[in-house]
Scaffold this active site. Structure first.
Site, PDB file in Angstrom:
ATOM      1  CB  THR A 133      -0.905   0.011   1.249  1.00 29.76           C
ATOM      2  OG1 THR A 133      -1.552   1.271   1.377  1.00 29.76           O
ATOM      3  CG2 THR A 133      -0.084  -0.222   2.520  1.00 29.76           C
ATOM      4  CG  ASP A 134      -1.040   5.032  -1.114  1.00 25.99           C
ATOM      5  OD1 ASP A 134      -1.673   4.428  -0.230  1.00 25.99           O
ATOM      6  OD2 ASP A 134      -1.558   5.937  -1.811  1.00 25.99           O
ATOM      7  CD  GLU A 135      -3.565   3.585   4.300  1.00 28.84           C
ATOM      8  OE1 GLU A 135      -3.421   3.665   5.533  1.00 28.84           O
ATOM      9  OE2 GLU A 135      -4.635   3.273   3.758  1.00 28.84           O
ATOM     10  CE1 TYR A 159      -3.111  -2.635   5.586  1.00 26.33           C
ATOM     11  CE2 TYR A 159      -3.264  -0.284   5.118  1.00 26.33           C
ATOM     12  CZ  TYR A 159      -3.158  -1.596   4.671  1.00 26.33           C
ATOM     13  OH  TYR A 159      -3.090  -1.860   3.328  1.00 26.33           O
ATOM     14  CE  LYS A 163       0.345  -4.732   2.924  1.00 29.00           C
ATOM     15  NZ  LYS A 163       0.185  -6.103   2.358  1.00 29.00           N
TER      16      LYS A 163
END
Length: 354
Positions: A133-135, A159, A163
């Site tokens: 993810t870009d998060e 989260y 990741k």
């Protein structure tokens, strides 16, 4: 080619599986333990294909993973299995640590054991594609800044931290053991078969039922929206054409404020479902601003130039075309989402309890 897809009954994973079965000649083995967001009904239209098989296996179970590798003998792995909802990670981070970090480690070790035993020709072709993810990059503060593959990691939530950890493990397994890995980081996905706790399906379904449409803070948070079927096509392109050791950012080129996404859905529903629940004059009247969640990043935006230049991928859908398709899909598939909305799902935004 035989592709092992972890998390293949989830939102993005099922889109990948449907794409592979419908648009290629490859075989798919889905590994999924069918937690709340895994739903075999998302695969119903391809489940009878002789190129599809399913294994109900937890990626934290090393013995079962070893069995799956030895029985199915995949050529590549696409790893999408993950706990993926930021709000849930705030309320209960333990599951995110277990699945996203321990599960990824367990899968990497099973893949490495299997890969080491392959003949050289098969060993050279093997790939472990980790979908992230870009998060992991954290927050963008400038209005023109974009996440690139070189952006330092700065995760904000349990989260995104989990990741980020899994991304580092995957790269370490390449550098330390030579396992041929590739990483992709994507922006916010939306589209058909999205679990109803996420923003877009939540707003659609709440509006249809005349319930409040909860928006965090002032709704000014900006996200880059990627139609899930565009993402599936990109992921297949990466696993088949991507370079070992590379990272590819995948974005939709569709930045929108959350409040504008909500208002767009309301406008589409005014057009497509003009007969509203009793007492509702306008869908937008249901918009309700709620307390922002802890550590909420203000802006994400992906620079997807690398995957365009090197692999020739770009999204087919604009936000306007994709969101219309999404709303129409939910209107046409009440059976799917009504069966998903069981007692464990309460139509409420999570992440506000602490």
């Amino acid at each position: 080619m035989k592709i092992l897809v972890t998390g293949g009954a989830g939102f993005i994973g099922s889109a990948v599986v449907r794409h592979i079965i419908n648009d290629t000649t490859d075989e798919v083995v889905v590994v999924d333990c069918l937690t709340y967001a895994g739903n075999l009904e998302s695969l119903a239209m391809i489940a009878t294909s002789n190129r599809f098989s399913f294994e109900k296996v937890d990626i934290c179970d090393a013995n079962e993973l070893n069995r799956v590798f030895n029985e199915h003998k995949p050529d590549v792995v696409m790893h999408l299995a993950a706990e993926s909802h930021v709000d849930r990670s705030i309320d209960g981070p333990a599951a995110f640590i277990e699945t996203n970090i321990i599960g990824t480690y367990t899968l990497l070790e099973a893949a490495r054991t299997y890969w080491n035993k392959l003949e050289n020709s098969l060993k050279d072709k093997f790939r472990f594609h980790h979908i992230s993810t870009d998060e992991v990059y954290g927050d963008l503060h400038g209005t023109d800044d974009l996440f690139t593959e070189k952006t330092p990691y700065s995760p904000s939530s349990p989260y995104s931290a989990s990741k980020a950890s899994s991304d580092h493990l995957v790269r370490a397994w390449l550098r330390t053991y030579g396992l041929p890995t590739i990483v992709t980081n994507c922006s916010n996905n939306y589209g058909p078969y999205h679990f109803p706790e996420k923003l877009i399906p939540l707003i659609i379904l709440n509006a249809l039922e005349g319930k409040s449409l909860p928006v965090y803070g002032d709704g000014g948070q900006i996200r880059d929206w990627l139609y899930v079927e565009d993402h599936a096509r990109a992921l297949y392109k990466v696993v088949t054409e991507g370079i070992i050791g590379e990272t590819y950012n995948i974005g939709g080129h569709n930045e929108r404020k959350n409040i504008d996404v909500v208002k767009t859905i309301c406008q589409l529903l005014e057009e497509l479902v003009p007969v509203k629940p009793q007492g509702i004059k306008s869908y937008s009247d249901l918009i309700t601003y709620v307390a922002d969640r802890p550590g909420h990043d203000m802006r994400y935006a992906i620079d997807a130039q690398k995957i365009l230049n090197e692999l020739g991928w770009k999204p087919q859908e604009t936000f306007e075309s994709g969101i219309r398709k999404t709303v129409q899909w939910y209107l046409a598939n009440e059976t799917w989402w009504s069966r998903v909305k069981d007692g464990s799902y309460t139509d409420k935004r999570l992440g506000l309890s602490r």
